[in-house]
Design a protein around this motif. Structure first.
Motif, mmCIF file in Angstrom:
data_model
loop_
_atom_site.group_PDB
_atom_site.id
_atom_site.type_symbol
_atom_site.label_atom_id
_atom_site.label_comp_id
_atom_site.label_asym_id
_atom_site.label_seq_id
_atom_site.Cartn_x
_atom_site.Cartn_y
_atom_site.Cartn_z
ATOM 1 N N SER A 23 -2.746 -0.024 -3.068
ATOM 2 C CA SER A 23 -1.455 0.674 -3.005
ATOM 3 C C SER A 23 -1.425 1.672 -1.860
ATOM 4 C CB SER A 23 -1.172 1.405 -4.314
ATOM 5 O OG SER A 23 -1.041 0.484 -5.371
ATOM 6 N N GLN A 57 -3.125 1.329 1.020
ATOM 7 C CA GLN A 57 -3.720 0.725 2.211
ATOM 8 C C GLN A 57 -2.991 1.071 3.499
ATOM 9 O OE1 GLN A 57 -3.851 -3.495 1.862
ATOM 10 N NE2 GLN A 57 -1.652 -3.710 1.558
ATOM 11 N N HIS A 58 -1.793 1.611 3.401
ATOM 12 C CA HIS A 58 -1.107 2.071 4.613
ATOM 13 C C HIS A 58 -1.827 3.288 5.195
ATOM 14 C CE1 HIS A 58 2.232 2.678 7.367
ATOM 15 N NE2 HIS A 58 2.228 3.963 7.031
ATOM 16 N N TRP A 118 1.560 2.615 -6.780
ATOM 17 C CA TRP A 118 2.102 1.299 -6.469
ATOM 18 C C TRP A 118 3.623 1.366 -6.353
ATOM 19 C CZ3 TRP A 118 5.108 -2.156 -9.470
ATOM 20 C CH2 TRP A 118 5.187 -3.447 -8.947
ATOM 21 N N LEU A 169 5.855 0.794 -2.950
ATOM 22 C CA LEU A 169 6.934 -0.204 -2.927
ATOM 23 C C LEU A 169 8.260 0.438 -2.539
ATOM 24 C CD1 LEU A 169 6.461 -2.591 -5.983
ATOM 25 C CD2 LEU A 169 6.307 -3.138 -3.571
ATOM 26 N N GLY A 194 8.498 0.995 1.038
ATOM 27 C CA GLY A 194 8.462 -0.238 1.820
ATOM 28 C C GLY A 194 7.116 -0.569 2.431
ATOM 29 N N TYR A 195 6.054 0.042 1.928
ATOM 30 C CA TYR A 195 4.708 -0.231 2.435
ATOM 31 C C TYR A 195 4.089 -1.411 1.695
ATOM 32 C CZ TYR A 195 5.043 4.333 4.680
ATOM 33 O OH TYR A 195 5.421 5.381 5.435
ATOM 34 N N PRO A 196 3.158 -2.118 2.310
ATOM 35 C CA PRO A 196 2.496 -3.239 1.628
ATOM 36 C C PRO A 196 1.593 -2.719 0.515
ATOM 37 C CG PRO A 196 1.463 -2.834 3.749
ATOM 38 C CD PRO A 196 2.680 -1.941 3.678
ATOM 39 N N VAL A 197 1.518 -3.474 -0.582
ATOM 40 C CA VAL A 197 0.697 -3.044 -1.710
ATOM 41 C C VAL A 197 -0.297 -4.109 -2.144
ATOM 42 C CG1 VAL A 197 2.316 -1.375 -2.635
ATOM 43 C CG2 VAL A 197 2.485 -3.752 -3.334
ATOM 44 N N GLY A 198 -0.487 -5.126 -1.381
ATOM 45 C CA GLY A 198 -1.433 -6.177 -1.754
ATOM 46 C C GLY A 198 -2.178 -6.674 -0.546
ATOM 47 N N GLU A 199 -2.975 -7.693 -0.775
ATOM 48 C CA GLU A 199 -3.767 -8.240 0.337
ATOM 49 C C GLU A 199 -2.964 -9.177 1.178
ATOM 50 O OE1 GLU A 199 -7.723 -9.446 -0.538
ATOM 51 O OE2 GLU A 199 -7.791 -8.103 -2.234
#
Length: 136
Positions: free
Chosen positions: A59, A61-62, A124, A128, A131-136
């Motif tokens: 969650s 990773q940004h 998480w 979301l 607008g950031y990525p939350v998965g691989e």
């Protein structure tokens, strides 16, 4: 009297929950000590990282590298602080003088996890929403 004994006498719920949390955090390094070959139980222990802290690392990773050992260590220290604070609040509300306090002590095997799960869900949701990525 040493610090651990004083903590266990003054706040048994905090001491028990922190002990279970630290034992859980040791599962990943212990399972990583094996080489390419090892008992299958070590693989199961390594999978415990998918409960905590890896979902939170994904969650976030940004801002941090989810696969970095330093990131995982920082999140585990954050988790220990959260476990200590939440169980101290629970200890204050349901102290050993209260019969519910002793029931909570019996459940200390898992009582440390709900605050961590809540933190993961909030991180998480925030990632979301931004607008950031939350998965691989």
């Amino acid at each position: 009297m040493n610090l651990a004994t004083q903590l266990a006498r003054k706040s048994p719920l905090v001491a028990a929950a922190a002990s279970w949390y630290l034992l859980f955090c040791l599962l990943l390094p212990i399972s990583a000590l094996r080489g390419d070959e090892g008992p299958e139980i070590l693989d199961a222990l390594m999978m415990s990282a998918y409960l905590w802290p890896y979902p939170l690392a994904l969650s976030l990773q940004h801002w941090l590298n989810a696969d970095s050992a330093l990131s995982i260590l920082m999140l585990e220290v954050l988790g220990l602080g959260l476990v200590l604070v939440c169980t101290a609040i629970g200890q204050r509300w349901f102290g050993p003088g209260n019969p519910k306090g002793w029931r909570l002590l019996a459940w200390s095997v898992w009582i440390w996890y709900p605050p961590l799960l809540l933190l993961q869900v909030l991180a998480w949701g925030l990632a979301l929403a931004l607008g950031y990525p939350v998965g691989e």
